[in-house]
Enzyme design. Structure first.
Site, PDB file in Angstrom:
ATOM      1  N   SER A 248      48.894  89.011 -10.329  1.00  0.00           N
ATOM      2  CA  SER A 248      48.067  88.916 -11.547  1.00  0.00           C
ATOM      3  C   SER A 248      48.689  89.654 -12.715  1.00  0.00           C
ATOM      4  CB  SER A 248      46.681  89.517 -11.310  1.00  0.00           C
ATOM      5  OG  SER A 248      46.270  89.327 -10.001  1.00  0.00           O
TER       6      SER A 248
ATOM      7  N   ASP B 182      52.553  95.814  -2.063  1.00  0.00           N
ATOM      8  CA  ASP B 182      52.002  94.521  -2.457  1.00  0.00           C
ATOM      9  C   ASP B 182      50.483  94.558  -2.479  1.00  0.00           C
ATOM     10  OD1 ASP B 182      51.496  91.823  -2.836  1.00  0.00           O
ATOM     11  OD2 ASP B 182      52.173  91.206  -0.832  1.00  0.00           O
TER      12      ASP B 182
ATOM     13  N   MET C   7      52.163  85.463   5.915  1.00  0.00           N
ATOM     14  CA  MET C   7      50.837  85.862   6.411  1.00  0.00           C
ATOM     15  C   MET C   7      50.389  84.768   7.378  1.00  0.00           C
ATOM     16  SD  MET C   7      49.401  87.357   2.841  1.00  0.00           S
ATOM     17  CE  MET C   7      50.663  86.517   1.911  1.00  0.00           C
TER      18      MET C   7
ATOM     19  N   ASP D 119      54.073  84.003  -1.115  1.00  0.00           N
ATOM     20  CA  ASP D 119      53.011  84.319  -0.164  1.00  0.00           C
ATOM     21  C   ASP D 119      52.618  83.086   0.647  1.00  0.00           C
ATOM     22  OD1 ASP D 119      52.341  87.125  -0.691  1.00  0.00           O
ATOM     23  OD2 ASP D 119      51.855  86.413  -2.703  1.00  0.00           O
TER      24      ASP D 119
ATOM     25  N   HIS E 177      56.787  86.240   2.182  1.00  0.00           N
ATOM     26  CA  HIS E 177      55.800  87.086   2.855  1.00  0.00           C
ATOM     27  C   HIS E 177      54.948  86.183   3.745  1.00  0.00           C
ATOM     28  CE1 HIS E 177      52.052  89.912   2.275  1.00  0.00           C
ATOM     29  NE2 HIS E 177      52.484  89.861   3.533  1.00  0.00           N
TER      30      HIS E 177
ATOM     31  N   SER F 246      54.739  87.696  -7.699  1.00  0.00           N
ATOM     32  CA  SER F 246      54.140  86.828  -6.680  1.00  0.00           C
ATOM     33  C   SER F 246      53.560  85.599  -7.360  1.00  0.00           C
ATOM     34  CB  SER F 246      53.026  87.577  -5.946  1.00  0.00           C
ATOM     35  OG  SER F 246      52.169  86.633  -5.327  1.00  0.00           O
TER      36      SER F 246
ATOM     37  N   MET G 243      51.104  97.000   2.622  1.00  0.00           N
ATOM     38  CA  MET G 243      50.063  96.248   1.910  1.00  0.00           C
ATOM     39  C   MET G 243      49.066  97.235   1.299  1.00  0.00           C
ATOM     40  SD  MET G 243      50.672  93.009   2.024  1.00  0.00           S
ATOM     41  CE  MET G 243      49.160  92.564   1.153  1.00  0.00           C
TER      42      MET G 243
ATOM     43  N   HIS H 159      58.459  86.709  -5.005  1.00  0.00           N
ATOM     44  CA  HIS H 159      57.644  86.939  -3.811  1.00  0.00           C
ATOM     45  C   HIS H 159      56.806  85.696  -3.526  1.00  0.00           C
ATOM     46  CE1 HIS H 159      55.520  89.668  -1.033  1.00  0.00           C
ATOM     47  NE2 HIS H 159      54.412  89.034  -1.401  1.00  0.00           N
TER      48      HIS H 159
ATOM     49  N   MET I 272      50.448  81.538   3.572  1.00  0.00           N
ATOM     50  CA  MET I 272      49.213  81.859   4.322  1.00  0.00           C
ATOM     51  C   MET I 272      48.811  80.671   5.177  1.00  0.00           C
ATOM     52  SD  MET I 272      46.982  83.489   1.264  1.00  0.00           S
ATOM     53  CE  MET I 272      47.621  84.768   0.188  1.00  0.00           C
TER      54      MET I 272
END
Ligand code: DX5
Ligand code: ZN
Length: 223
Positions: A197, A174, A67, A34, A65, A7, A136, A32, A36
């Site tokens: 991370s 995830d 969100m 993300d 993904h 990610s 999640m 991946h 948002m």
């Protein structure tokens, strides 16, 4: 076959291209992404311009993904930007069936994500239609959070349900994934692990290699 989906939320955006390539060269088949919107989740990350820009440097499967509230509004634009798979939250779609159909009609793979507190039974009616379910393991919105242990049991029950229905649907996990907990996740039935991370803090190439090594050792052990 187990797959890693780094990610980029945790990457150093000043050298994003290089960091992505380091993961691809070392065996990460997915990337991946993300997205948002500051409404479904508190934070805002990035969107189409960034995705189309990194599309030029990576041949990985772009796993977006979303969100985002009512993500159906953006699936075409995400395809244009380079998405291969679009994963939407069950909690963010008033008409989940329609959104899944929209994604599939564009020729993309469709995934549905569940927040930690959302039961897997809510996907009962759509399991046959989706390519991937994302469990999640943190509350979505931020990288670097701690893995929520009860989500492991959700993975186990979902794999069992899929098996009972003769489905080989991908299960992605995830949030808070590390080398230390990934074997338990594979054991529970997950086959795609997202790691932010754990990949981008430190050397992304080397961290990717460590995960790939663990996957092949696990594969050899369970063959
Ligand atoms: C959280 C995101 C995750 C996040 C994972 O809302 O969906 O993909 O980037 O980051 P880590 O692996 O650091 O928990
Ligand atoms: Zn994510």
């Amino acid at each position: 076959m187990y797959r890693l989906a780094p990610s980029i939320l945790a990457a150093d955006f000043t050298k994003l291209g290089q960091e992505i390539q380091a993961t691809e060269e070392n065996g990460a088949e997915y990337l991946h992404l993300d997205v948002m919107d500051g409404a479904f989740v508190p934070s805002i990350s990035f969107g189409m311009p960034l995705i189309s820009s990194i599309r030029k440097v990576s041949g990985q499967i772009f796993d977006v993904h979303m969100m985002v509230e009512e993500p159906g509004r953006y699936v075409e634009a995400m395809k244009e930007a380079g998405a291969d798979l679009i994963c939407v939250h069950q909690e963010a779609c008033a008409h989940l069936d329609r959104t899944i159909t929209q994604i599939k009609e564009l020729g993309l793979k469709a995934g549905v994500a569940l927040n930690p507190a959302t039961p897997i039974s809510l996907l009962d009616c759509v399991l046959e239609q989706v390519d991937m379910v994302l469990i999640m393991s943190v509350n979505p919105g931020f990288g670097g959070q701690k893995f929520i242990p009860y989500t492991l049991e959700k993975v186990r029950r979902l794999r069992q349900t899929l098996n009972e229905r003769y489905l080989s649907t991908d299960i992605q996990v995830d949030g808070g994934v590390t080398l230390a907990n990934s074997e338990a996740l594979l054991d529970a039935g997950a086959n795609i692990l997202v790691a932010g991370s754990a990949i981008f803090r430190g050397d992304p190439g080397e961290n990717t290699r460590e995960f790939m090594k663990q996957f092949s050792e696990y594969e050899a052990k369970t063959k």
